[in-house]
Motif scaffolding. Structure first.
Motif, PDB file in Angstrom:
ATOM      1  N   PHE A 147       0.694  -0.957   0.134  1.00  0.00           N
ATOM      2  CA  PHE A 147       0.113  -0.306  -0.265  1.00  0.00           C
ATOM      3  C   PHE A 147       0.600   1.155  -0.194  1.00  0.00           C
ATOM      4  N   LEU A 148       0.982   2.434  -1.130  1.00  0.00           N
ATOM      5  CA  LEU A 148       1.620   3.349  -0.943  1.00  0.00           C
ATOM      6  C   LEU A 148       0.390   4.108  -0.425  1.00  0.00           C
ATOM      7  N   VAL A 149       0.741   5.268   0.964  1.00  0.00           N
ATOM      8  CA  VAL A 149      -0.204   5.365   1.378  1.00  0.00           C
ATOM      9  C   VAL A 149       0.409   7.576   1.322  1.00  0.00           C
ATOM     10  N   ASN A 150      -0.373   8.378   0.704  1.00  0.00           N
ATOM     11  CA  ASN A 150      -0.535   9.652   0.956  1.00  0.00           C
ATOM     12  C   ASN A 150      -0.705   9.800   2.383  1.00  0.00           C
ATOM     13  N   THR A 151      -0.025  10.598   3.345  1.00  0.00           N
ATOM     14  CA  THR A 151      -0.073  10.649   4.559  1.00  0.00           C
ATOM     15  C   THR A 151      -0.348  12.010   5.060  1.00  0.00           C
ATOM     16  N   ASP A 152      -0.380  13.011   4.345  1.00  0.00           N
ATOM     17  CA  ASP A 152      -0.512  13.712   4.475  1.00  0.00           C
ATOM     18  C   ASP A 152      -2.364  14.649   4.060  1.00  0.00           C
ATOM     19  N   GLN A 153      -2.738  13.685   3.589  1.00  0.00           N
ATOM     20  CA  GLN A 153      -4.045  13.494   3.555  1.00  0.00           C
ATOM     21  C   GLN A 153      -4.645  12.233   4.175  1.00  0.00           C
ATOM     22  N   SER A 169       0.271  14.720  -8.169  1.00  0.00           N
ATOM     23  CA  SER A 169      -0.538  15.365  -8.287  1.00  0.00           C
ATOM     24  C   SER A 169      -1.409  15.522  -7.218  1.00  0.00           C
ATOM     25  N   GLY A 170      -1.473  14.609  -6.180  1.00  0.00           N
ATOM     26  CA  GLY A 170      -2.596  14.127  -4.699  1.00  0.00           C
ATOM     27  C   GLY A 170      -3.646  13.852  -4.894  1.00  0.00           C
ATOM     28  N   GLU A 171      -4.016  13.197  -6.756  1.00  0.00           N
ATOM     29  CA  GLU A 171      -5.614  12.575  -6.695  1.00  0.00           C
ATOM     30  C   GLU A 171      -5.646  10.940  -6.145  1.00  0.00           C
ATOM     31  N   ILE A 172      -4.396  10.553  -5.804  1.00  0.00           N
ATOM     32  CA  ILE A 172      -4.631   9.356  -4.799  1.00  0.00           C
ATOM     33  C   ILE A 172      -3.555   9.080  -3.752  1.00  0.00           C
ATOM     34  N   SER A 173      -5.396   8.852  -3.189  1.00  0.00           N
ATOM     35  CA  SER A 173      -4.100   8.817  -1.226  1.00  0.00           C
ATOM     36  C   SER A 173      -4.002   7.623  -1.082  1.00  0.00           C
ATOM     37  N   VAL A 174      -4.862   6.697  -1.835  1.00  0.00           N
ATOM     38  CA  VAL A 174      -3.603   5.254  -1.005  1.00  0.00           C
ATOM     39  C   VAL A 174      -3.744   4.263  -2.697  1.00  0.00           C
ATOM     40  N   GLN A 225       6.446  15.945  -2.910  1.00  0.00           N
ATOM     41  CA  GLN A 225       4.867  17.338  -1.985  1.00  0.00           C
ATOM     42  C   GLN A 225       4.619  16.706  -1.725  1.00  0.00           C
ATOM     43  N   TYR A 226       4.359  15.541  -0.963  1.00  0.00           N
ATOM     44  CA  TYR A 226       3.627  14.775   0.493  1.00  0.00           C
ATOM     45  C   TYR A 226       4.101  13.804   0.388  1.00  0.00           C
ATOM     46  N   LYS A 227       4.583  13.692   1.994  1.00  0.00           N
ATOM     47  CA  LYS A 227       4.760  12.229   2.611  1.00  0.00           C
ATOM     48  C   LYS A 227       4.122  11.453   2.570  1.00  0.00           C
ATOM     49  N   MET A 228       4.793  10.201   2.126  1.00  0.00           N
ATOM     50  CA  MET A 228       4.339   9.002   1.339  1.00  0.00           C
ATOM     51  C   MET A 228       4.902   7.796   2.168  1.00  0.00           C
ATOM     52  N   GLN A 229       3.992   6.797   2.697  1.00  0.00           N
ATOM     53  CA  GLN A 229       4.654   5.991   3.585  1.00  0.00           C
ATOM     54  C   GLN A 229       4.151   4.609   2.405  1.00  0.00           C
ATOM     55  N   ALA A 230       5.037   3.786   2.906  1.00  0.00           N
ATOM     56  CA  ALA A 230       5.213   1.959   1.930  1.00  0.00           C
ATOM     57  C   ALA A 230       4.657   1.174   2.963  1.00  0.00           C
ATOM     58  N   VAL A 231       3.959   0.263   3.234  1.00  0.00           N
ATOM     59  CA  VAL A 231       3.030  -0.643   4.365  1.00  0.00           C
ATOM     60  C   VAL A 231       2.837  -1.897   3.310  1.00  0.00           C
TER      61      VAL A 231
END
Length: 388
Positions: free
Chosen positions: A178-184, A258-263, A280-286
């Motif tokens: 899972f690649l997650v935008n932790t800002d969103q 672009s921020g169009e995918i949060s998960v 642009q965002y903080k991302m976390q891979a899980v």
């Protein structure tokens, strides 16, 4: 299986992806000079290929030295579905340029599109090599779209990772991530159950592609299914579709940026590089704790490749110690059984212990059948529910 805290540590230390591309030299002078240069290049490539202008002959009959000289004469390799950011192919292409003087360009596309291009162009092929999902390997052979090259590392590659005569070879595997935008996203999901219970909107890409098919099958394992029983996955994704929680965008780096995918559900060898590349965002891979596939992509050499020797040398480089190291540092698991990562990199790569509970896909035919079922039933059962 690797748990989220470990992977968080991994993403913090993994080396950045080398995003270097080979520069193409510009030609100058009169048309006659260009024509002469072209003719000389063609003649050299023909001689290196044994005088056969229509094909390279049997690539497996050549020594690595013979192959290398022929590849240098061709001077170019054209790939499909092998962009710089995927599994750090950038380092591979840089090596081809720096070591052999071979230039490169790529057109990114899905596995099905790659094989369709090989089939459509036929004898007028313009592409040399592609990287397709494991489930597409059988199709490439059955439709007679590829030629073989076994590499000098053949004996150290497990049987499940190679096709007859080297018509396809898997240089690396990855695990469901899972690649997650932790800002969103406030709470990062660590399991498929978390996604089911939450309100996340999830992207997996088009079901014609290998990434989405693998993500779909992984979710089946999470809810009690397997490759022979995809019903739990259909129940899960149908529920998400009815709730408007499927993001229909492709899982490209640009769409995350672009921020169009949060998960998004991706492979470790894309999730980890993406998490490093996106600023642009903080991302976390899980890695999900309850449905994780370990699966690979197969390199395929077009039967009518215009630069077949360069394509074969590219595969040779993939399986070299250098190539397997690039892949490991990009979040992939190298396939060669005799390969050992250098001590200086051991704390920067996914270890065997980390993926102990992942389901290794080792039956290409069974997996191909499951992917076809997933694609067909998705179009019938899930796609009509999606809000575009």
């Amino acid at each position: 299986m690797k748990r989220s805290k470990k992977l968080m540590g991994l993403t913090a230390v993994i080396m950045g992806v080398v995003m270097a591309t080979a520069a193409c030299g510009s030609s100058g002078g009169a048309a006659e000079t260009k024509a002469a240069d072209s003719a000389a290049s063609t003649e050299a490539a023909t001689e290196a290929a044994g005088g056969d202008t229509s094909a390279a002959g049997d690539l497996n009959s050549k020594t690595v030295d013979e192959l290398t000289e022929a590849a240098k004469a061709e001077g170019e390799v054209v790939s499909v579905g092998m962009p710089d950011e995927w599994a750090d192919w950038a380092s591979l292409w840089k090596t081809m340029s720096d070591t052999y003087g071979i230039s490169h360009n790529d057109t990114d596309m899905s596995s099905s599109e790659e094989l369709q291009m090989f089939a459509t162009e036929g004898e007028k092929g313009t592409k040399d090599i592609g990287d397709v999902g494991y489930g597409f390997a059988g199709q490439a052979v059955s439709e007679d779209l590829v030629q073989g090259y076994k590499t000098s590392y053949w004996d150290s590659v497990p049987d499940w990772a190679k096709g007859e005569d080297g018509k396809w070879m898997v240089a690396y595997t990855g695990v469901t991530t899972f690649l997650v935008n932790t800002d969103q996203v406030d709470k990062v999901p660590t399991s498929w159950q978390d996604i089911k219970d939450g309100d996340y909107k999830v992207a997996l890409g088009p079901l014609t592609g290998g990434n989405a098919q693998a993500a779909f099958i992984a979710s089946a394992y999470a809810f009690g299914g397997d490759m022979n029983n995809l019903d739990p996955a259909f129940e899960f994704w149908t529920e998400l579709a009815k709730e408007g929680r499927i993001n229909t965008l492709d899982i490209t780096q640009a769409n995350f940026e672009s921020g169009e995918i949060s998960v998004g559900v991706v492979w470790s060898f894309t999730g980890i590089p993406y998490s490093k590349n996106i600023s642009q965002y903080k991302m976390q891979a899980v890695v999900p704790s309850d449905g994780c596939l370990q699966n690979g992509y197969a390199s395929v050499i077009n039967k009518y490749a215009p630069h077949p020797n360069a394509a074969a040398l590219t595969r040779e480089t993939m399986f070299s110690d250098e190539g397997q190291t690039y892949l490991a540092l990009a979040g992939a698991i190298p396939t060669r059984e005799d390969f050992t990562i250098a001590d200086e990199y051991k704390d920067q790569v996914i270890s065997k212990d980390d993926i102990a509970n992942a389901v290794l896909i080792s039956d290409a035919d069974a997996y191909s059948a499951a992917c076809e079922t997933a694609k067909t039933r998705w179009e019938e059962e899930v796609a009509p529910l999606l809000v575009q």
